[in-house]
Design a protein around this motif. Structure first.
Motif, PDB file in Angstrom:
ATOM      1  N   MET A  23     -14.452 -41.088 -32.911  1.00  0.00           N
ATOM      2  CA  MET A  23     -15.586 -41.929 -33.294  1.00  0.00           C
ATOM      3  C   MET A  23     -16.708 -41.855 -32.261  1.00  0.00           C
ATOM      4  N   VAL A  24     -16.342 -41.872 -30.985  1.00  0.00           N
ATOM      5  CA  VAL A  24     -17.344 -41.812 -29.915  1.00  0.00           C
ATOM      6  C   VAL A  24     -18.113 -40.495 -29.977  1.00  0.00           C
ATOM      7  N   MET A  25     -17.384 -39.388 -30.209  1.00  0.00           N
ATOM      8  CA  MET A  25     -18.060 -38.092 -30.326  1.00  0.00           C
ATOM      9  C   MET A  25     -19.093 -38.118 -31.454  1.00  0.00           C
ATOM     10  N   GLY A  26     -18.722 -38.766 -32.563  1.00  0.00           N
ATOM     11  CA  GLY A  26     -19.630 -38.833 -33.699  1.00  0.00           C
ATOM     12  C   GLY A  26     -20.851 -39.676 -33.432  1.00  0.00           C
ATOM     13  N   LEU A  27     -20.674 -40.782 -32.713  1.00  0.00           N
ATOM     14  CA  LEU A  27     -21.768 -41.713 -32.460  1.00  0.00           C
ATOM     15  C   LEU A  27     -22.642 -41.300 -31.283  1.00  0.00           C
ATOM     16  N   THR A  28     -22.265 -40.249 -30.595  1.00  0.00           N
ATOM     17  CA  THR A  28     -23.069 -39.777 -29.453  1.00  0.00           C
ATOM     18  C   THR A  28     -23.570 -38.350 -29.708  1.00  0.00           C
ATOM     19  N   ALA A  29     -22.656 -37.388 -29.643  1.00  0.00           N
ATOM     20  CA  ALA A  29     -23.042 -35.982 -29.771  1.00  0.00           C
ATOM     21  C   ALA A  29     -23.635 -35.673 -31.139  1.00  0.00           C
ATOM     22  N   ALA A  30     -23.125 -36.310 -32.203  1.00  0.00           N
ATOM     23  CA  ALA A  30     -23.647 -36.040 -33.551  1.00  0.00           C
ATOM     24  C   ALA A  30     -25.077 -36.550 -33.689  1.00  0.00           C
ATOM     25  N   VAL A  31     -25.371 -37.677 -33.060  1.00  0.00           N
ATOM     26  CA  VAL A  31     -26.743 -38.198 -33.078  1.00  0.00           C
ATOM     27  C   VAL A  31     -27.681 -37.224 -32.369  1.00  0.00           C
ATOM     28  N   LEU A  32     -27.238 -36.738 -31.215  1.00  0.00           N
ATOM     29  CA  LEU A  32     -28.040 -35.761 -30.477  1.00  0.00           C
ATOM     30  C   LEU A  32     -28.201 -34.471 -31.265  1.00  0.00           C
ATOM     31  N   LYS A  33     -27.146 -34.088 -31.952  1.00  0.00           N
ATOM     32  CA  LYS A  33     -27.150 -32.829 -32.696  1.00  0.00           C
ATOM     33  C   LYS A  33     -28.101 -32.865 -33.885  1.00  0.00           C
ATOM     34  N   THR A  34     -28.275 -34.019 -34.499  1.00  0.00           N
ATOM     35  CA  THR A  34     -29.132 -34.133 -35.679  1.00  0.00           C
ATOM     36  C   THR A  34     -30.522 -34.695 -35.346  1.00  0.00           C
ATOM     37  N   PHE A  35     -30.828 -34.786 -34.051  1.00  0.00           N
ATOM     38  CA  PHE A  35     -32.125 -35.340 -33.660  1.00  0.00           C
ATOM     39  C   PHE A  35     -33.272 -34.417 -34.056  1.00  0.00           C
ATOM     40  N   GLY A  36     -32.948 -33.176 -34.418  1.00  0.00           N
ATOM     41  CA  GLY A  36     -33.980 -32.255 -34.871  1.00  0.00           C
ATOM     42  C   GLY A  36     -34.729 -32.776 -36.089  1.00  0.00           C
TER      43      GLY A  36
END
Length: 448
Positions: A23-36
């Motif tokens: 869950m933490v990976m999704g709420l951190t890295a995924a947000v950064l990954k889709t910031f485009g």
């Protein structure tokens, strides 16, 4: 107080920790990954160049890495749980303040600095505690935990696009910040290893008969629960230095494709709704790549550093081919190849780090690795943005990322050669010496 060494559970409550880390990976890295998805919106709002706007992501990535040794040190001093909760609060603050959108400097400070620090304080202890809870199944556990990034990115792509269309990019930032507060809940579930393993360790010591060794598993499978100090001396180890250089070059490349994939699709005339689906495709194949590679690595058929070298080579090839796309279908296919090989890379790179330094120094190594790697994450997006501005084509950023990854693979090959040389030297030193008896053909017992 320093706790005793204990045997990693390799299961049990460890799977709860894995789900929390997922869950933490999704709420951190995924947000950064889709910031485009916010890139063009922010660029148009402030009427800035691509290189100027890309500094928001660059600052986030840099602070994410620079904060890692601080997060690791706090884990040593306090607990992984406390640091993750703090990270959740910081991530929320960054997005909530970014909602004001005063100017570009304000965006650097909020969605850049605060969000990056929140991601660092959440991501670092989450991935670290998973490695402490698992030994034989570490590769699989890390792969499952890291898969949270792409599982969330799969839904975040169209969801963030919908938020932006409904509430504008500012309102979307505020809502995303509120969602990130769930990181605190995940942190609460990350129970310190001492409370779950000390009893098991004491039972192991009681059940092990004298003279049969210190436990029922190899000594190398034991993991210290906490450490009193942060080991900065790892920078003197050649293997760690080589792996850190690989990390710098990889970081220069990894954050470029998600940043420029959306603008590239727009330049090809692809509709916004179809563009958002590219991020979902990227996340879906990324997810499959992580799980498949984690499963394969768990079989221990191939040495992890060999597996990582192969995946890096494949991902660089994918990046070189991606700019050849000229419509949605071809772009989706090349994006799928890139996403799959990226997933396989992420699934094993933390496991390779643990193999390079050993678990006693893993917390320190993870913090130092992220700190050193930050230079790549800080320089990569702006450099790619500058190349894009000079070339006038978003494809140039992908060529730059692919070439950098090819160079990084060379350092992995060098690292493997050093490790093999040490292994051969160790085997030579441990070979039994030949008998020096004057009559080797006579059995020693017969001389008595």
């Amino acid at each position: 107080m320093q706790a005793k060494d204990s045997t990693p559970p390799d299961g049990g409550y460890g799977w709860v920790v894995v789900v929390s880390a997922f869950m933490v990976m999704g709420l951190t890295a995924a947000v950064l990954k889709t910031f485009g998805l916010f890139f063009v919106e922010i660029q148009q709002h402030f009427d800035e160049l691509a290189s100027t706007t890309s500094w928001i992501t660059s600052v986030t990535i840099a602070i994410f890495h620079l904060g890692a040794p601080v997060a690791s040190s706090l884990c040593v001093r306090y607990t992984h749980r406390a640091v993750v909760i703090t990270g959740g609060l910081l991530a929320f603050s960054g997005m909530a303040l970014g909602f004001l959108g005063l100017n570009m400097v304000w965006m650097y400070a909020t969605t850049g600095f605060l969000q990056g620090l929140g991601i660092s304080f959440s991501w670092t202890p989450a991935i670290s505690i998973v490695s402490h809870y698992f030994s034989k199944k570490r590769a699989l556990a890390n792969a499952i935990a890291s898969a949270g990034e792409c599982a969330f990115a799969f839904t975040f792509g169209p969801f963030f696009q919908w938020l932006i269309s409904q509430y504008g990019w500012k309102g979307a930032l505020l809502i995303i910040g509120g969602i990130q507060l769930n990181i605190c809940v995940c942190g609460i579930l990350m129970r310190p290893l001492t409370s779950s393993c000390l009893l098991e360790a004491s039972h192991s010591e009681i059940e092990t008969p004298p003279g049969n060794g210190e436990s029922r598993i190899d000594k190398e499978d034991k993991s210290p629960i906490t450490h009193k100090t942060f080991n900065w001396m790892l920078v003197r180890q050649p293997e760690f230095v080589l792996y850190a250089i690989f990390g710098i070059l990889a970081a220069m490349s990894f954050f470029v494709p998600p940043l420029f994939l959306v603008p590239l699709s727009y330049s090809l005339g692809i509709d916004e709704s179809w563009t958002a689906s590219l991020l979902s495709i990227l996340a879906m194949v990324d997810f499959a790549g992580r799980l498949l590679c984690g499963w394969y690595a768990n079989l221990h058929v191939t040495k992890t550093v060999h597996l990582l070298t192969m995946t890096i080579t494949l991902i660089s090839t994918s990046l070189m081919l991606l700019p050849l796309a000229n419509n949605y279908l071809s772009l989706a296919i090349f994006t799928g190849f890139y996403g799959f090989f990226f997933g396989t890379t992420v699934a094993v790179h933390i496991t390779v780090l643990a193999d390079v330094v050993g678990m006693p120094d893993f917390d320190s190594a993870l913090g130092l690795f992220m700190l050193i790697r930050s230079t790549g994450g800080f320089v990569g997006p702006p450099l790619a943005g500058l190349i894009v501005d000079m070339a006038g084509d978003y494809r140039a950023g992908f060529y730059m990322a692919g070439a950098t990854l090819v160079l990084s693979a060379g350092f992995l090959v060098t690292l493997d050669q050093i490790q093999q040389r040490k292994e051969r030297g160790s085997q030579t030193n441990t070979k039994p010496k030949k008998s020096t008896l004057p009559y080797p053909s006579v059995h020693p017992l017969k001389l008595q």
